[in-house]
Enzyme design. Sequence first.
Site, PDB file in Angstrom:
ATOM      1  N   CYS A   1       2.576  -2.209 -18.082  1.00  0.00           N
ATOM      2  CA  CYS A   1       1.898  -2.909 -19.172  1.00  0.00           C
ATOM      3  C   CYS A   1       2.568  -4.264 -19.410  1.00  0.00           C
ATOM      4  O   CYS A   1       3.787  -4.337 -19.570  1.00  0.00           O
ATOM      5  CB  CYS A   1       1.938  -2.067 -20.441  1.00  0.00           C
ATOM      6  SG  CYS A   1       1.308  -2.961 -21.884  1.00  0.00           S
TER       7      CYS A   1
ATOM      8  N   HIS B   1       7.076  -7.315  -1.263  1.00  0.00           N
ATOM      9  CA  HIS B   1       6.019  -7.791  -2.170  1.00  0.00           C
ATOM     10  C   HIS B   1       5.664  -6.732  -3.216  1.00  0.00           C
ATOM     11  O   HIS B   1       4.627  -6.823  -3.855  1.00  0.00           O
ATOM     12  CB  HIS B   1       4.768  -8.195  -1.377  1.00  0.00           C
ATOM     13  CG  HIS B   1       4.978  -9.426  -0.542  1.00  0.00           C
ATOM     14  ND1 HIS B   1       4.103  -9.814   0.452  1.00  0.00           N
ATOM     15  CD2 HIS B   1       5.963 -10.357  -0.541  1.00  0.00           C
ATOM     16  CE1 HIS B   1       4.550 -10.934   1.023  1.00  0.00           C
ATOM     17  NE2 HIS B   1       5.675 -11.271   0.444  1.00  0.00           N
TER      18      HIS B   1
ATOM     19  N   ASP C   1       0.793  -1.234   0.000  1.00  0.00           N
ATOM     20  CA  ASP C   1       0.000   0.000   0.000  1.00  0.00           C
ATOM     21  C   ASP C   1       0.826   1.286   0.000  1.00  0.00           C
ATOM     22  O   ASP C   1       0.272   2.380  -0.133  1.00  0.00           O
ATOM     23  CB  ASP C   1      -0.961   0.010   1.201  1.00  0.00           C
ATOM     24  CG  ASP C   1      -0.246  -0.210   2.535  1.00  0.00           C
ATOM     25  OD1 ASP C   1       0.910   0.246   2.700  1.00  0.00           O
ATOM     26  OD2 ASP C   1      -0.840  -0.839   3.432  1.00  0.00           O
TER      27      ASP C   1
HETATM   28  P1  NAD Z   1      -2.498 -11.244   7.221  1.00  0.00           P
HETATM   29  O1  NAD Z   1      -3.774 -10.727   6.656  1.00  0.00           O
HETATM   30  O2  NAD Z   1      -2.136 -12.665   6.979  1.00  0.00           O
HETATM   31  O3  NAD Z   1      -2.492 -11.045   8.795  1.00  0.00           O
HETATM   32  C1  NAD Z   1      -2.818  -9.807   9.379  1.00  0.00           C
HETATM   33  C2  NAD Z   1      -2.316  -9.805  10.792  1.00  0.00           C
HETATM   34  O4  NAD Z   1      -2.520  -8.508  11.327  1.00  0.00           O
HETATM   35  C3  NAD Z   1      -3.074 -10.793  11.694  1.00  0.00           C
HETATM   36  O5  NAD Z   1      -2.115 -11.515  12.437  1.00  0.00           O
HETATM   37  C4  NAD Z   1      -3.930  -9.886  12.586  1.00  0.00           C
HETATM   38  O6  NAD Z   1      -4.112 -10.425  13.880  1.00  0.00           O
HETATM   39  C5  NAD Z   1      -3.114  -8.616  12.608  1.00  0.00           C
HETATM   40  N1  NAD Z   1      -3.879  -7.390  12.806  1.00  0.00           N
HETATM   41  C6  NAD Z   1      -5.087  -7.052  12.320  1.00  0.00           C
HETATM   42  N2  NAD Z   1      -5.416  -5.793  12.650  1.00  0.00           N
HETATM   43  C7  NAD Z   1      -4.377  -5.316  13.383  1.00  0.00           C
HETATM   44  C8  NAD Z   1      -4.102  -4.064  14.008  1.00  0.00           C
HETATM   45  N3  NAD Z   1      -4.945  -3.030  13.960  1.00  0.00           N
HETATM   46  N4  NAD Z   1      -2.910  -3.931  14.662  1.00  0.00           N
HETATM   47  C9  NAD Z   1      -2.036  -4.948  14.733  1.00  0.00           C
HETATM   48  N5  NAD Z   1      -2.245  -6.150  14.165  1.00  0.00           N
HETATM   49  C10 NAD Z   1      -3.396  -6.333  13.494  1.00  0.00           C
HETATM   50  O7  NAD Z   1      -1.363 -10.254   6.751  1.00  0.00           O
HETATM   51  P2  NAD Z   1       0.162 -10.530   6.433  1.00  0.00           P
HETATM   52  O8  NAD Z   1       0.776 -11.408   7.444  1.00  0.00           O
HETATM   53  O9  NAD Z   1       0.781  -9.220   6.120  1.00  0.00           O
HETATM   54  O10 NAD Z   1      -0.033 -11.381   5.082  1.00  0.00           O
HETATM   55  C11 NAD Z   1       0.798 -11.285   4.188  1.00  0.00           C
HETATM   56  C12 NAD Z   1       0.225 -10.825   2.823  1.00  0.00           C
HETATM   57  O11 NAD Z   1      -0.871  -9.942   2.866  1.00  0.00           O
HETATM   58  C13 NAD Z   1       1.294 -10.046   2.188  1.00  0.00           C
HETATM   59  O12 NAD Z   1       1.577 -10.666   0.992  1.00  0.00           O
HETATM   60  C14 NAD Z   1       0.756  -8.646   1.916  1.00  0.00           C
HETATM   61  O13 NAD Z   1       1.219  -8.197   0.664  1.00  0.00           O
HETATM   62  C15 NAD Z   1      -0.689  -8.878   1.889  1.00  0.00           C
HETATM   63  N6  NAD Z   1      -1.573  -7.767   2.269  1.00  0.00           N
HETATM   64  C16 NAD Z   1      -1.164  -6.469   2.205  1.00  0.00           C
HETATM   65  C17 NAD Z   1      -2.036  -5.466   2.568  1.00  0.00           C
HETATM   66  C18 NAD Z   1      -1.580  -4.029   2.475  1.00  0.00           C
HETATM   67  O14 NAD Z   1      -0.715  -3.702   1.675  1.00  0.00           O
HETATM   68  N7  NAD Z   1      -2.129  -3.158   3.312  1.00  0.00           N
HETATM   69  C19 NAD Z   1      -3.301  -5.762   3.023  1.00  0.00           C
HETATM   70  C20 NAD Z   1      -3.701  -7.101   3.063  1.00  0.00           C
HETATM   71  C21 NAD Z   1      -2.807  -8.100   2.702  1.00  0.00           C
END
Ligand code: NAD
Length: 242
Positions: A127, A119, A104
């Site tokens: 493109c 990532h 993001d």
């Molecule tokens: P995940 O979705 O697997 O896990 C999210 C984690 O964040 C969970 O353990 C949850 O308990 C915790 N969480 C939720 N809300 C929270 C808060 N307010 N404060 C602290 N912790 C909180 O995410 P991940 O482990 O990053 O998964 C990896 C993949 O997800 C990556 O490949 C990433 O690119 C992608 N992803 C990215 C985004 C983004 O760029 N914002 C969003 C969703 C997923």
Amino acid sequence: MDKLFIDAAKTIIGSKRCIALTGAGISAESGIPTFRSKGGLWNSYDPTVYASIDTFMIDPSKYWSIRGDFIRNYNDYSPNQGHLVLARLEKAGLLKCIITQNIDGLHKKAGSEKVLEIHGSLREIFCMSCGREYIAPDIPPGEVPLCACGGVLKPNTVLFGEGLPPAVLTEAEEYAGTCDVMILIGTSAIVYPAAYLPVTAKKNSAIIIEINLENSFKDSDIIIEEKSGIALPEIEAKMKKL
Ligand code: NAD
């Protein structure tokens, strides 16, 4: 909880090489859904269909169709208190690097400079036919965006089935292997190879401070089960009093 904030503050202040590894959780309070936690995107969509490179090559409309439920446009989101505290820690010389799984761009928007986006980032879209790059374009909903040449556009992010950018991953592994403190924030720590990074840090005897709604890494030393947008400002406040 107060004692945990103090422990974390003391640990960061006493560190020589503190880094952060962040995941989707740190951006949840900016309004971006996570993938795996409660209400996460993968509860509604199968990632092997909607976010895999194999599907994208055959039918990119699947990937682009879920954009409205995830990140509509790169420009629509702002950093929250968690991102801002990390940027201030870097400026104060207390944080050497952020390794993020997030696509993001919010760490960079918050002002952090040393950010390894392992990532990739939604900021760049390119493109698939001619390689032309577009920076943070606004894309109309409901259609597959096309280049001026007619080719399909794809964000510069790593989909399931794609390799991570090798130079960025190598640098992240070096930081993880040489840090003495790792702040692990908002990641379920199950997506590899990112999930190896806290393991690598631990092998090097680093102290792991985890901030998550629920503990995800079994070898964390200080576990703060709280939203990162609340916990990080609390830790920063304690640091100012030490
Ligand atoms: P995940 O979705 O697997 O896990 C999210 C984690 O964040 C969970 O353990 C949850 O308990 C915790 N969480 C939720 N809300 C929270 C808060 N307010 N404060 C602290 N912790 C909180 O995410 P991940 O482990 O990053 O998964 C990896 C993949 O997800 C990556 O490949 C990433 O690119 C992608 N992803 C990215 C985004 C983004 O760029 N914002 C969003 C969703 C997923």
